[in-house]
Design a protein around this motif. Sequence first.
Motif: not given
Length: 259
Positions: A181-203
């Motif tokens: 959801l964070v990616e969906e919201i912020y990609s509207q104002i910052s094209p190409g915006f990506k968030v960490a995957s579940e695996a990367n975040y947990n690592l």
Amino acid sequence: MKQVFSSLLLLIFTSWFSAYADEIVPDYTNPVVGLIGASSVDPETSPFNTIGLTALNGSSFRGLADYMKARSIHQAKGIVYREVAEAGATTNGQNGYLSVLEQAKRLVEHTTTWNDGVHLKAAVIFHFNDCLHSIAGLCDEQDVLNITVANVREAIEYLQAANVKVFITRLIDYDRLDLPLVEEIYSQISPGFKVASEANYNLYKSIYETEMEQLNGVTVIDVWQGMEHIGDGLHADHSSKMRASKRLHRALRRYLRAQ
């Protein structure tokens, strides 16, 4: 009989005045606790940031700093909470933000007087934006160790050298967030915006917390268990911040009372 009554009245008044006077003692010797971090502490951004942010969600939600101050504001001799956190901040201070070390230095410098030293008794380091999304920089294992952990350790060493007790908060559990959801919201104002995957975040969470737990003199505390977000996938709602502030304030009071 009148004399006895007058004496009793005088005694009651004297006792009341003494108790009241104790409550209005000037609070210039209160212990200070510093809050270091990013938008979970304060939604306002640095005026010098280079990515065009002024505030997250228009600063229309309260950061945890507001809740911490509310915990002791009614106590004349209670903890004084100070913060220099900035929404969007990373531990290395990229994009025009204060780094974790710069935040620590400002807290120490701004709570030190020429005649009685540092009033800052403890500092709480919350999570920054490192590894969370593409603006802050997504991370692999070595990035976590060489950037985030290294930066936080440097700040801890600085604080401990000033005789400041350090608390570290655990990261929020992945399933309490909604990073897609964070990616969906912020990609509207910052094209190409990506968030960490579940695996990367947990690592990231696992490495960071393990490293912090191994540091001497550092207390790692979980204040965010059961967190619910405000609808943006990232920031704690009112009830969550009430609970977090209660847990943290209680732990800080226990520590200060034991000193």
